[in-house]
Design a protein around this motif. Structure first.
Motif, PDB file in Angstrom:
ATOM      1  N   GLY B  68       0.823  -1.208   0.000  1.00 37.96           N
ATOM      2  CA  GLY B  68       0.000   0.000   0.000  1.00 37.96           C
ATOM      3  C   GLY B  68       0.857   1.258   0.000  1.00 37.96           C
ATOM      4  N   GLY B  69       0.407   2.283  -0.696  1.00 38.86           N
ATOM      5  CA  GLY B  69       1.142   3.541  -0.696  1.00 38.86           C
ATOM      6  C   GLY B  69       0.308   4.665  -0.111  1.00 38.86           C
ATOM      7  N   TRP B  70      -1.009   4.492  -0.075  1.00 39.01           N
ATOM      8  CA  TRP B  70      -1.895   5.596   0.314  1.00 39.01           C
ATOM      9  C   TRP B  70      -1.662   6.063   1.741  1.00 39.01           C
ATOM     10  CZ3 TRP B  70      -5.790   5.213   4.127  1.00 39.01           C
ATOM     11  CH2 TRP B  70      -5.931   3.953   4.693  1.00 39.01           C
ATOM     12  N   GLN B  71      -1.201   5.167   2.620  1.00 39.53           N
ATOM     13  CA  GLN B  71      -1.086   5.507   4.039  1.00 39.53           C
ATOM     14  C   GLN B  71       0.267   6.122   4.383  1.00 39.53           C
ATOM     15  OE1 GLN B  71      -0.414   2.638   2.812  1.00 39.53           O
ATOM     16  NE2 GLN B  71       1.497   2.099   3.785  1.00 39.53           N
ATOM     17  N   ALA B  72       1.173   6.222   3.392  1.00 41.55           N
ATOM     18  CA  ALA B  72       2.545   6.647   3.702  1.00 41.55           C
ATOM     19  C   ALA B  72       2.577   8.002   4.410  1.00 41.55           C
ATOM     20  CB  ALA B  72       3.374   6.703   2.421  1.00 41.55           C
ATOM     21  N   ALA B  73       1.683   8.910   4.027  1.00 43.05           N
ATOM     22  CA  ALA B  73       1.738  10.265   4.572  1.00 43.05           C
ATOM     23  C   ALA B  73       1.455  10.300   6.070  1.00 43.05           C
ATOM     24  CB  ALA B  73       0.742  11.164   3.836  1.00 43.05           C
ATOM     25  N   PHE B  74       0.554   9.428   6.537  1.00 40.93           N
ATOM     26  CA  PHE B  74       0.230   9.472   7.975  1.00 40.93           C
ATOM     27  C   PHE B  74       0.706   8.208   8.690  1.00 40.93           C
ATOM     28  CE2 PHE B  74      -3.430   7.569   5.898  1.00 40.93           C
ATOM     29  CZ  PHE B  74      -3.778   6.524   6.745  1.00 40.93           C
TER      30      PHE B  74
END
Lengths: 178, 388
Positions: B68-74
């Motif tokens: 997954g990449g979507w959660q990288a920011a948080f």
């Protein structure tokens, strides 16, 4: 007077997205966009309104659940009461799994058939592919004429800034794009 | 806590310390008039905390395994949640130690119920204690390894070692599935050793992941307001976390009902005892309350898309789910420990205040120990620009 259409072809998803946003900002009317796959964010760039399909799904789901609860109650305790393991005739816990499945079934089918209806899809319908490569690796944006501000050369220049590889002008024949 | 990137002010940190200490003192004093309630509260509170920490590791591991990449920011939020593991582990183990002698099969296995060699062996208090220590140590070890890698990546040249993350994460997922099932059975199901449910493990998991998502939502929204995740945590992230919370709220209800219905249908005396003491006593309205808080409210509120993208609505729903988690755990623990009458008073309040303060402190401290947004993270760009 028949209106004109402008078809712009792009090689990249990002170009299409940026061009769509720019065209809409100019106040031009976007007729449609053709892409080989679902492009995330295109709905917002085109300014499409929120889909009402979720409401269809919700109402179908609720109808399925409540309808099946009523039906189970009627069959098991009104029409032909059955004693199962000494449980009361009208036992809610035993009704839940079927009501749940009916909600899923009706919600699912309802959404799919509503989508088919709205997009006029039916078995045997002939595919109308405006450009062969929109099913492969190209993206086409269709802009429609609404008023005198539709100046093809100006729009073409704008689209070229977004790497449009080809633009074509057509006469709108009742919404059918060639 | 370094003051340079501390996420809470000194004043708020002091308030949290006061809440934690005052709650703990009040809880300790409550042993004078209600020792059972204090113990039940300690178990509920420490299990709540440790499963939140574990949920943080689970979220990191799951997203690593999926690529997954979507959660990288948080990602630093679930990482910070794992900071509660050591302290929560100590409290939980101390709680178990206080009444270890009351766990166990033997004093139930006498008389007319006979004995069963496996339960006698498995629920032996010493073996139970050894296992509890092992679970907690395993969880802490995996949390440190996974979070440590992520922190080290901040100073490394930007290359993707996603594959290494995924390898260790998939090992953790297998370990997690086994240990959470066993831990839930050891610590809570064994409070009623005559009773058993094969749904118990997945029931524990469903509540854990639901509460974890709710905490992540609250933490991310608060950190965005505070500034640490401003412009980093987007409405798209909020929307997707909302979808996950909606899904796992339904999952909790699905599992809860699956356990209930099988027992209700078969109506076997050794299985129904759990629900007799919960749905045929004054606990019944509390059970209904836990269903309202954990499923009905999140389900109907989170269905419309605008609600999942609204900061204030998401905060409220997450808060409801977190209260629901407490109610759910209380329904599991209180009837066998305290009795057929639901109670809420000073010990419960003191425990909630103390554990919340403790979580806030440990979370803030762990969050401040690293950059709020991962550096050299190959997925960061994707995470900042994706559409939910």
């Amino acid at each position: 007077m028949s209106n004109r259409l402008l078809l712009a072809t792009f090689e990249h998803e990002d170009d299409l997205l940026a061009a769509t946003t720019a065209v809409r900002k100019k106040g031009l009317h976007i007729v449609d966009a053709f892409t080989p796959y679902a492009v995330h964010g295109l709905d917002r760039a085109m300014g499409l309104r929120q889909s009402r399909l979720t409401w269809v799904c919700f109402i179908c789901g609720i109808t399925g659940a409540l309808g099946m609860l009523w039906f189970e109650h009627w069959t098991a305790s009104v029409s032909w009461p059955i004693d199962v393991g000494g449980k009361p005739w009208n036992s809610l816990p035993s009704d839940v799994p079927v009501a749940f499945e009916a909600a899923v079934l009706l919600g699912g089918f309802g959404s799919v058939f509503a989508l088919f209806g709205v997009s006029r899809l039916y078995p045997g319908k002939r595919a109308h592919v405006i450009r062969p490569r929109i099913t492969d690796d190209q993206f086409v944006l269709v802009i429609g004429e609404t008023d005198a501000a539709f100046e093809v050369s100006v729009i073409e220049r704008l689209l070229r800034d977004y790497n449009a590889v080809e633009t074509e002008e057509q006469i709108d024949e009742g919404g059918r794009i060639r | 806590m370094t003051s340079s990137n501390a996420v809470i002010s000194r004043a708020s940190a002091r308030k949290l310390v006061v809440a934690t200490v005052a709650g703990a003192v009040l809880l300790a004093l409550s042993t004078l008039f209600a020792p059972d309630r204090v113990w039940a509260n300690l178990l509920v509170g420490s299990y709540y905390l440790i499963t939140l920490g574990l949920g943080g590791v689970l979220f990191i591991a799951l997203t690593n395994v999926c690529g997954g990449g979507w959660q990288a920011a948080f990602r630093r939020v679930p990482e910070a949640m794992t900071g509660v593991l050591p302290v929560a582990g100590v409290i939980l183990l101390a709680t178990l130690a206080m009444r270890l002698g009351e766990y166990g099969w033997h004093h139930h296995g006498e008389g007319d119920v006979g004995t069963f060699w496996f339960k006698e062996l498995w629920l032996d208090p010493k073996f139970l204690a050894v296992r509890a220590v092992a679970y907690v140590l395993l969880w802490i070890a995996f949390a440190r390894a996974l979070v440590g890698r992520s922190h080290r990546q901040d100073t490394l040249p930007p290359t993707s070692n996603a594959r290494i993350h995924a390898g260790m994460s998939s090992v953790f997922l297998a370990v997690f599935a086994i240990t959470i099932s066993l831990a839930g059975a050891d610590w809570i199901m064994a409070l009623e050793p005559m009773w058993f449910s094969t749904m118990w493990g997945v029931y524990q998991f469903s509540g854990l992941i639901q509460a974890t998502l709710a905490v992540m939502i609250v933490a991310c929204v608060l950190l965005r307001r505070q500034g640490a995740l401003e412009g980093v945590f987007t409405d798209e992230h909020l929307h997707d976390l909302g979808k996950l919370l909606l899904g796992f709220s339904c999952f909790w209800m699905y599992i809860w009902f699956s356990q209930y219905m099988l027992i209700w249908y078969a109506n076997l005396p050794e299985e129904t005892s759990y629900f007799i003491s919960r749905t045929h006593t004054a606990w019944a309205p509390v059970v209904v309350g836990s269903i309202v808080l954990n499923w009905i409210v999140p389900f109907f509120v989170l269905l419309p898309r605008p609600c999942k993208r609204s900061e204030s609505i998401m905060l409220k729903v997450a808060a409801v789910v977190l209260v629901g988690r407490w109610v759910d755990l209380s329904v599991m623990v209180f009837p066998p420990v305290v009795g057929d009458l639901p109670v809420f008073g000073i010990p419960e309040l003191a425990s909630i205040v103390s554990m919340s303060g403790l979580f806030g402190l440990l979370f803030a401290q762990t969050f401040s120990s690293a950059a709020p947004v991962p550096r050299n993270e190959p997925f960061l760009e994707e995470s900042l620009h994706y559409h939910a």
